[in-house]
Design a protein around this motif. Structure first.
Motif, PDB file in Angstrom:
ATOM      1  N   UNK A 154     -33.548 -23.781  46.949  1.00 45.31           N
ATOM      2  CA  UNK A 154     -32.383 -24.270  46.082  1.00 45.31           C
ATOM      3  C   UNK A 154     -31.637 -23.147  45.687  1.00 45.31           C
ATOM      4  N   UNK A 155     -32.244 -21.992  45.553  1.00 48.50           N
ATOM      5  CA  UNK A 155     -31.546 -20.517  45.445  1.00 48.50           C
ATOM      6  C   UNK A 155     -30.767 -20.107  46.631  1.00 48.50           C
ATOM      7  N   UNK A 156     -31.199 -20.364  47.857  1.00 44.96           N
ATOM      8  CA  UNK A 156     -30.383 -19.949  48.894  1.00 44.96           C
ATOM      9  C   UNK A 156     -29.309 -20.934  49.053  1.00 44.96           C
ATOM     10  N   UNK A 157     -29.613 -22.332  48.685  1.00 46.30           N
ATOM     11  CA  UNK A 157     -28.288 -23.154  48.902  1.00 46.30           C
ATOM     12  C   UNK A 157     -27.203 -22.870  47.820  1.00 46.30           C
ATOM     13  N   UNK A 158     -27.518 -22.493  46.557  1.00 45.52           N
ATOM     14  CA  UNK A 158     -26.823 -21.931  45.667  1.00 45.52           C
ATOM     15  C   UNK A 158     -25.780 -20.816  46.197  1.00 45.52           C
ATOM     16  N   UNK A 159     -26.655 -19.934  46.775  1.00 49.02           N
ATOM     17  CA  UNK A 159     -25.895 -18.963  47.470  1.00 49.02           C
ATOM     18  C   UNK A 159     -25.051 -18.980  48.542  1.00 49.02           C
ATOM     19  N   UNK A 160     -25.197 -20.256  49.293  1.00 47.49           N
ATOM     20  CA  UNK A 160     -24.701 -20.613  50.559  1.00 47.49           C
ATOM     21  C   UNK A 160     -23.320 -21.255  49.859  1.00 47.49           C
ATOM     22  N   UNK A 161     -23.447 -22.012  49.020  1.00 44.76           N
ATOM     23  CA  UNK A 161     -22.225 -22.889  48.487  1.00 44.76           C
ATOM     24  C   UNK A 161     -21.373 -21.772  47.895  1.00 44.76           C
ATOM     25  N   UNK A 162     -22.016 -20.788  47.177  1.00 45.51           N
ATOM     26  CA  UNK A 162     -20.880 -19.507  46.625  1.00 45.51           C
ATOM     27  C   UNK A 162     -20.188 -18.913  47.783  1.00 45.51           C
ATOM     28  N   UNK A 163     -20.987 -18.569  48.828  1.00 48.81           N
ATOM     29  CA  UNK A 163     -20.257 -17.810  50.035  1.00 48.81           C
ATOM     30  C   UNK A 163     -19.069 -18.938  50.434  1.00 48.81           C
ATOM     31  N   UNK A 164     -19.442 -19.994  50.822  1.00 48.31           N
ATOM     32  CA  UNK A 164     -18.457 -21.017  51.293  1.00 48.31           C
ATOM     33  C   UNK A 164     -17.220 -21.077  50.283  1.00 48.31           C
ATOM     34  N   UNK A 165     -17.286 -21.217  49.080  1.00 52.48           N
ATOM     35  CA  UNK A 165     -16.343 -21.297  48.255  1.00 52.48           C
ATOM     36  C   UNK A 165     -15.391 -20.052  48.496  1.00 52.48           C
ATOM     37  N   UNK A 219     -21.585 -30.414  52.451  1.00 55.87           N
ATOM     38  CA  UNK A 219     -22.385 -31.403  52.053  1.00 55.87           C
ATOM     39  C   UNK A 219     -23.833 -31.386  52.455  1.00 55.87           C
ATOM     40  N   UNK A 220     -24.056 -30.516  53.774  1.00 57.54           N
ATOM     41  CA  UNK A 220     -25.397 -30.451  54.146  1.00 57.54           C
ATOM     42  C   UNK A 220     -26.243 -29.577  53.197  1.00 57.54           C
ATOM     43  N   UNK A 221     -25.906 -28.561  52.525  1.00 61.85           N
ATOM     44  CA  UNK A 221     -26.852 -27.805  51.799  1.00 61.85           C
ATOM     45  C   UNK A 221     -26.876 -28.657  50.273  1.00 61.85           C
ATOM     46  N   UNK A 222     -25.867 -29.432  50.105  1.00 55.11           N
ATOM     47  CA  UNK A 222     -25.944 -30.324  48.727  1.00 55.11           C
ATOM     48  C   UNK A 222     -26.849 -31.334  48.859  1.00 55.11           C
ATOM     49  N   UNK A 223     -27.012 -32.052  50.070  1.00 53.80           N
ATOM     50  CA  UNK A 223     -28.030 -32.910  50.414  1.00 53.80           C
ATOM     51  C   UNK A 223     -29.466 -32.437  50.299  1.00 53.80           C
ATOM     52  N   UNK A 224     -29.645 -31.089  50.707  1.00 54.27           N
ATOM     53  CA  UNK A 224     -31.104 -30.607  50.711  1.00 54.27           C
ATOM     54  C   UNK A 224     -31.324 -30.239  48.909  1.00 54.27           C
ATOM     55  N   UNK A 225     -30.388 -29.868  48.271  1.00 54.00           N
ATOM     56  CA  UNK A 225     -30.610 -29.477  46.875  1.00 54.00           C
ATOM     57  C   UNK A 225     -31.160 -30.921  46.247  1.00 54.00           C
TER      58      UNK A 225
END
Length: 440
Positions: A154-165, A219-225
């Motif tokens: 979940x930490x990685x997913x938050x980092x990826x969401x930040x990077x995409x933003x 959407x993909x990392x969000x589904x994983x979270x």
């Protein structure tokens, strides 16, 4: 004490870490919730989200520890990211020659037990760790290790969401700069019709970028979270303290807010691409259709929705019903406490020439539509800002939202070659005034 070896791909690892623009940023609740939950699950006083550059380990989130960083030569996490273990565990650091004279062991915070999971991106390069620490020996159970691994993902997913933003914001800045330069050149060489054509091409490029990022990269990392939250709830919820359960619920709410943001972005990006033709239709009919969709919300909030006057308008029905839906839900959301929402819709036919201060054609008739509510209102100086994407006048604690609803309204009006403006004042509701050209 033995210093950790340098990662085999240290240059690439540091470049990857830099691309996230995360070092030395302010604390964020979503990360803090994860470290608190890690401590609750593993029953340790300290939990950290650690990121390592070439000189230090810096803590993005720190639960149970007052310092923000330590030298990399003292770092347990530096050993964790260069090893082969899925989870680097030290049951008693005092018995290990790599750490027995480490200042973090012999002095504050007196580390004895350490367990850290490397935070790796899709290429396998580690950015840092999610770790738990205790000042006494302990051993993690298999269930605790599995939960810690889920939290690290979940930490990685938050980092990826930040990077995409961040990438999306950079793309918008470049597009805005390019748009201004191109518009200046076009104004010198072409007429008004050609300007509109080029602007639409820029908008389509903008929308293509939006749709790609929203439909996949976000959407993909969000589904994983959300999947990981469900797994933790199923396997560990009953073992958590009341505070731990509360933090897990907060994480779930954060994921829901992100899901709503993505759905609004997709709606925003699709307004140009809805393939339905212009039709002459009764405004009352469109309002009635939206009332059916909102029937539960209207009933739950005791909302009064009235059409005071009607006329035929020339619109793309699907788009215009989305416009009405957004205005009505906004009116319900921003109702004053202890008041029942009241929404009044009216319309009349006018000549464009009668409104020289608006960008209306002198030779075209328009439907002039009013949507008025009795909500909290806002200062008139924000009358333009409210239609800009991601612009909000209230915090999430006051009113939930994504800052996209009125931007969608504005875009739909633009696709109809119309105009919209709003009059409001604090505590006195808002009146949206919409001008839609009628078919010849």
């Amino acid at each position: 004490m033995i210093k950790a070896k340098i990662h085999d791909k240290e240059k690439e690892r540091l470049a990857l870490l830099k691309s996230y623009s995360i070092l030395d940023t302010l604390a964020e609740k979503d990360y803090d919730n994860l470290t608190k939950l890690a401590s609750e699950i593993c029953q340790t006083p300290i939990s950290l989200i650690t990121l390592l550059d070439d000189k230090r380990q810096w803590f993005k989130s720190r639960h149970g520890l007052d310092i923000y960083e330590t030298p990399i030569e003292h770092s347990f996490c530096a050993h964790a990211i260069t090893g082969d273990e899925e989870i680097f565990t030290m049951n008693d650091a005092r018995d290990d020659t790599r750490f027995n004279y480490n200042p973090l062991v012999t002095g504050d915070p007196n580390i004895v037990f350490y367990a850290g999971i490397p935070l790796k991106d899709s290429s396998g390069l580690p950015l840092g760790t999610l770790c738990v620490i205790d000042n006494k020996p302990r051993t993690l159970t298999d269930s605790q290790k599995e939960s810690l691994n889920i939290l690290s993902e979940q930490v990685i997913n938050l980092l990826e969401l930040r990077k995409n933003k961040l990438e999306l914001e950079r793309a918008h800045r470049k597009l805005k700069k390019f748009s201004k330069k191109l518009e200046k050149k076009v104004l010198q060489r072409t007429n008004q019709l050609e300007i509109k054509t080029i602007k639409l091409e820029l908008i389509n490029n903008d929308l293509a970028s939006f749709n790609h990022i929203c439909s996949h990269d976000l959407q993909e990392p969000l589904r994983k979270i959300q999947m990981f939250i469900s797994q933790v709830s199923d396997s560990e919820f009953k073992n958590l303290s009341a505070d731990g359960k509360h933090k897990l619920e907060r994480i779930d709410l954060s994921a829901s807010r992100m899901r709503n943001l993505i759905q609004d972005l997709l709606t925003y990006g699709s307004t140009e691409n809805v393939e339905n033709r212009l039709m002459n239709v009764s405004l009352r009919k469109l309002v009635d259709d939206v009332k059916v969709v909102l029937s539960e919300e209207l009933k739950e909030n005791n909302t009064v929705l009235k059409v005071l006057s009607d006329c035929e308008i020339t619109v793309r029905p699907i788009q215009f019903k989305q416009l009405l839906f957004n205005l009505f839900t906004n009116a319900i959301k921003f109702t004053k406490k202890k008041d029942f929402p009241t929404i009044e819709v009216s319309a009349e036919i006018i000549e464009g020439v009668a409104y020289p201060n608006l960008n209306l054609s002198d030779e075209v008739k328009y439907a002039r539509i009013f949507v008025a509510d009795n909500g909290i209102g806002f200062e008139q100086k924000y009358a333009t800002k409210v239609f800009e994407i991601f612009q909000r006048l209230h915090s999430d604690e006051e009113y939930q939202g994504t800052g996209i609803g009125l931007a969608i309204v504005k875009r739909i009006i633009t696709t109809h070659n119309g105009e919209i403006r709003v009059k409001s004042s604090l505590g006195n509701g808002a009146i949206f005034e919409i001008f839609i050209p009628l078919a010849n």
